[in-house]
Write a protein that holds these residues in place. Structure first.
Motif, short mmCIF file in Angstrom:
data_model
loop_
_atom_site.label_atom_id
_atom_site.label_comp_id
_atom_site.label_asym_id
_atom_site.label_seq_id
_atom_site.Cartn_x
_atom_site.Cartn_y
_atom_site.Cartn_z
N GLU A 114 11.01 5.49 -3.59
CA GLU A 114 10.19 6.63 -3.20
C GLU A 114 9.98 7.58 -4.37
O GLU A 114 9.03 8.32 -4.41
N GLN A 126 5.53 5.72 -2.97
CA GLN A 126 5.91 4.35 -3.31
C GLN A 126 4.66 3.47 -3.33
O GLN A 126 3.78 3.61 -2.48
N TYR A 151 2.49 4.87 1.87
CA TYR A 151 2.51 4.11 0.63
C TYR A 151 1.20 4.30 -0.14
O TYR A 151 0.14 4.50 0.46
#
Length: 205
Positions: A114, A126, A151
């Protein structure tokens, strides 16, 4: 483009069953070459690689469990375990790789990727890179869910393919039309950045 050292490559459903006539006409004959190139790049750099296999519950599907088509294509199977970074096989029976075993989101978070910038400032998102089969099906679904989960998603359109499709009202769309629509929806909707294999290889080198 900056590709982080812990960006994960997710190789979706590159299985022998997709070579059967069951699916119809496909696009992008260079997909396999580009997928292989990205796997090699990720493994050589020690970045994490996720291999995904679709275990269909449909008794007619070429991807059904126990059928030879369920197997990963040889060029993918022979690369498993060859990288210096973390690798995992995720099996699923639905479109999204985030609904499989083991839990993909938990595995990715467990990498510690992360990436907060030392505690000063905002945490970095991420990164995941999605390749494989099919562009507008499992790849797109995984990308959308990845974007929803926070993400940063990269979607190399030349490292995947799909098939012509018949829809409602007698409508049809070619594989190229479907790939283009997926790219516009994901990129324009900010679910993912649509990129090329060459861009990713250059950024990850």
């Amino acid at each position: 483009m900056e590709i982080m050292e812990n960006a994960a490559l997710i190789v979706v459903d590159v299985q022998k069953g997709f070579e059967e006539e069951y699916w119809g006409r496909r696009n992008n004959p260079e997909a396999e070459e580009n997928i292989a190139r990205l796997i090699d790049t990720w493994q050589a750099s020690g970045r994490p690689v996720v291999f995904v296999r679709h275990d269909s519950a449909d008794s007619r599907s070429p991807l059904r469990t126990g059928h030879p088509g369920n197997d990963l294509k040889d060029f993918v199977a022979e690369r498993r375990g060859k990288g210096s970074g973390p690798e995992v096989l995720v099996t699923k029976s639905v479109n999204s790789a985030f609904y499989g075993e083991p839990d993909l989101d938990a595995w990715l978070r467990g990498l510690g990727a992360e990436g907060a910038d030392g505690g000063a400032g905002e945490a970095r998102r991420q990164q995941i890179v999605i390749v494989g089969i099919q562009t507008n099906m499992c790849n797109e679904t995984t990308a959308r869910m990845g974007g929803n989960l926070g993400y940063e998603v990269f979607f190399p359109l030349d490292a995947m393919h799909t098939f012509d499709l018949v829809g409602p009202f007698g409508w049809t769309a070619t594989a190229d039309e479907l790939a283009r629509a997926t790219a516009v929806s994901l990129h324009g909707g900010r679910f993912a950045q649509v990129v090329t294999t060459e861009e990713l290889v250059a950024a990850a080198g």
